[in-house]
Design an enzyme around this catalytic site. Structure first.
Site, PDB file in Angstrom:
ATOM      1  N   LYS A  59     -29.836  49.193  62.318  1.00  0.00           N
ATOM      2  CA  LYS A  59     -29.875  50.337  63.240  1.00  0.00           C
ATOM      3  C   LYS A  59     -31.249  50.407  63.914  1.00  0.00           C
ATOM      4  O   LYS A  59     -32.265  50.063  63.308  1.00  0.00           O
ATOM      5  CB  LYS A  59     -29.593  51.618  62.432  1.00  0.00           C
ATOM      6  CG  LYS A  59     -29.416  52.889  63.248  1.00  0.00           C
ATOM      7  CD  LYS A  59     -29.023  54.066  62.329  1.00  0.00           C
ATOM      8  CE  LYS A  59     -28.893  55.373  63.085  1.00  0.00           C
ATOM      9  NZ  LYS A  59     -28.496  56.508  62.210  1.00  0.00           N
ATOM     10  N   SER A  78     -24.557  59.338  63.706  1.00  0.00           N
ATOM     11  CA  SER A  78     -25.326  58.629  64.697  1.00  0.00           C
ATOM     12  C   SER A  78     -25.331  57.109  64.518  1.00  0.00           C
ATOM     13  O   SER A  78     -25.706  56.394  65.452  1.00  0.00           O
ATOM     14  CB  SER A  78     -26.768  59.144  64.678  1.00  0.00           C
ATOM     15  OG  SER A  78     -27.388  58.817  63.446  1.00  0.00           O
ATOM     16  N   SER A 122     -24.516  60.667  59.072  1.00  0.00           N
ATOM     17  CA  SER A 122     -24.550  59.584  60.058  1.00  0.00           C
ATOM     18  C   SER A 122     -24.177  58.194  59.570  1.00  0.00           C
ATOM     19  O   SER A 122     -24.031  57.290  60.384  1.00  0.00           O
ATOM     20  CB  SER A 122     -25.934  59.502  60.693  1.00  0.00           C
ATOM     21  OG  SER A 122     -26.020  60.458  61.707  1.00  0.00           O
TER      22      SER A 122
HETATM   23  N1  GLN Z   1     -24.540  64.499  63.192  1.00  0.00           N
HETATM   24  C1  GLN Z   1     -25.609  65.130  62.483  1.00  0.00           C
HETATM   25  C2  GLN Z   1     -26.668  65.541  63.465  1.00  0.00           C
HETATM   26  O1  GLN Z   1     -26.385  65.493  64.604  1.00  0.00           O
HETATM   27  C3  GLN Z   1     -26.153  64.177  61.450  1.00  0.00           C
HETATM   28  C4  GLN Z   1     -26.954  63.108  62.052  1.00  0.00           C
HETATM   29  C5  GLN Z   1     -27.504  62.167  61.030  1.00  0.00           C
HETATM   30  O2  GLN Z   1     -27.057  62.111  59.892  1.00  0.00           O
HETATM   31  N2  GLN Z   1     -28.519  61.446  61.448  1.00  0.00           N
HETATM   32  O3  GLN Z   1     -27.742  65.916  63.130  1.00  0.00           O
END
Ligand code: GLN
Length: 470
Positions: free
Chosen positions: A63, A139, A163
């Protein structure tokens, strides 16, 4: 069967039997990426291939928020344009020490990992391999889509509120968020430091156990990493759930849960029951506060962590003749809309006069959420829930409504607030052919239980063998 379609453990076997080489595997991945990534868009800046002399073992796709020495690491943000870290994240060093390598290409993500759909990337969205009109989740959407599309053998993502697990669920693969502190965060560009964890996204549970073995462990460079023995997680791949006590939280099976997802999750629970596990309804009474608490704590920490991106040390710098103007313009032009929204929210929650009302209050409720889990785990081995209330949604469907988007993490966020491990594994499909994920949550440092339950389910079902038609 093409090499890129195989799991890491199958490929390790082939290398050991001298039936293939790491170079062949990379070649097969590159061929697949060339053919399919124009549609999927899992990778960004796809011109950066690994130096062939550095290829070893099974290449891992990474990532874009994990530092890779000499390779761009931009968190898919304009503000980090051109940033090449002068060092590797600890997880990358561990992958190398285990005899594997980094594929050389970085994976798409929501800018700074803020999002649930990978639509917040400066490079544009990734598409779900099961339906190209749908999001892959986020994400770590690039990580999940690359593995599901066989454009990666295995991948690393990061999970601050879901995420890893939510995109794994949307793309029909396995994703683990380890216990907070199990894996070093050194070299992971921070979103919310008290919630972030790096973890594997893989084609099956065995690969998840293998990659967790590799990346786990204490690191003097991360003061929050836990100094404890690392079990061999492959020893937990036991096909047996007899007499395990599993809790089903009643607060997770309420309004907002898509009826098809509910049905698929209930069938999976039935399956595990038939395999000998004992299920009972439990209560996690503070669940309704998880999303608001998360969005105060995560944005507060993010507003502080992102203060360093001012055009001086990293990446992009806006033209200006005056220093203060330069800071302002760099941040105004470098950050996307969702990042700005969260910096504003977080700065507000930490500001004088509001700190006690919002941030401190959120910390207190966070403790209550953790205690809910502690109470259930006194009597239960693990907890099972759907990973997300819906299957993958369409690209553009939720971009105008941030609150709606935030709710797609309602089942994953609590594990980060409590610091406990959780895994998502494929457990079926909706009528439209989109994957559904089952989440298993465990006690602090008890990834072994998650691997055992997930492995048993996987060995007795076929979902993980399904491939999208691309
Ligand atoms: N979707 C969640 C957010 O927008 C979690 C994102 C993540 O785990 N990086 O913060």
């Amino acid at each position: 069967m093409e090499l890129n379609n195989l799991t890491a453990h199958e490929l390790i076997q082939k290398i050991n039997n001298k039936e293939t080489t790491p170079q062949d595997i990379v070649a097969s991945l590159h061929k697949r990426i060339k053919e399919k990534d124009a549609q999927v868009k899992a990778y960004v800046r796809s011109d950066e291939l690994i130096d062939p002399t550095h290829i070893a073992g099974i290449p891992v796709s990474i990532k874009d928020n994990i530092c890779t020495d000499g390779y761009n690491t931009e968190c898919c943000s304009k503000v980090l344009e051109g940033f090449k870290p002068p060092y590797n994240a600890t997880v990358i060093e561990k992958i190398k020490a285990a005899g594997h390598s980094f594929l050389g290409l970085k994976l798409n993500m929501d800018e700074f990992a803020f999002g649930s759909s990978t639509e917040n990337s400066h490079f544009g969205p990734t598409h779900n391999p099961w339906n190209l009109n749908c999001v892959p989740g986020g994400s770590s959407g690039g990580s999940a889509a690359s593995v599901a599309a066989d454009e990666a053998i295995w991948a690393l993502g990061s999970d601050t509120g879901g995420s890893i697990r939510q995109p794994a669920s949307f793309c029909g693969i396995v994703g683990l968020k380890p216990t907070y502190g199990r894996v070093s965060r050194f070299g992971l560009i921070a979103f919310a430091s008290s919630l972030d964890q790096i973890g594997p996204l893989t084609k099956d549970v065995r690969d998840a156990a293998l990659l967790t073995n590799i990346i786990s462990g204490h690191d003097a460079n991360d003061s929050t990493s836990i100094n404890c023995a690392i079990p061999d997680f492959t020893k937990s791949l036991i096909n047996d759930v007899h007499s395990l006590k599993i809790g089903i939280p009643k607060e997770y099976f309420v309004e907002g849960l898509d009826p098809e997802v509910k049905k698929v999750a209930e069938e999976s629970i039935e399956k595990l029951k038939n395999l000998g596990a004992q299920f009972k309804e439990v209560s996690l009474p503070h669940t309704e506060y998880a999303v608001p608490v998360y969005y105060i704590i995560a944005t507060a920490e993010a507003s502080s962590n992102l203060a360093r991106f001012d055009g001086v040390q990293y990446g992009f710098r806006a033209d200006s003749s005056n220093l203060i103007e330069m800071y302002k313009k760099t941040r105004a032009q470098g950050f996307g809309e969702e990042v700005k929204r969260r910096i504003l929210l977080g700065t507000f929650a930490l500001s004088h006069g509001y700190y006690d009302a919002y941030y401190l209050k959120a910390l207190k409720v966070r403790t209550l959420i953790k205690q809910d889990f502690d109470n259930v785990f006194k009597d239960f081995d693990c907890i099972i829930t759907p990973t997300s209330p819906t299957a993958a949604f369409e690209i553009g469907e939720k971009t105008d409504d941030p609150l709606k988007m935030y709710l797609s993490d309602i089942y994953t966020i609590s594990a980060n607030l409590a610091g406990i491990p959780a895994i998502s594994l494929p457990c079926g499909f909706t009528k439209k052919g989109l994957p559904v994920g089952l989440q298993v949550l465990g006690k602090h440092l008890d990834e072994e239980m998650l691997f055992r339950v997930a492995y048993t389910y996987e060995q007795n079902t076929e979902w993980h063998k399904m491939k999208p038609k691309l």
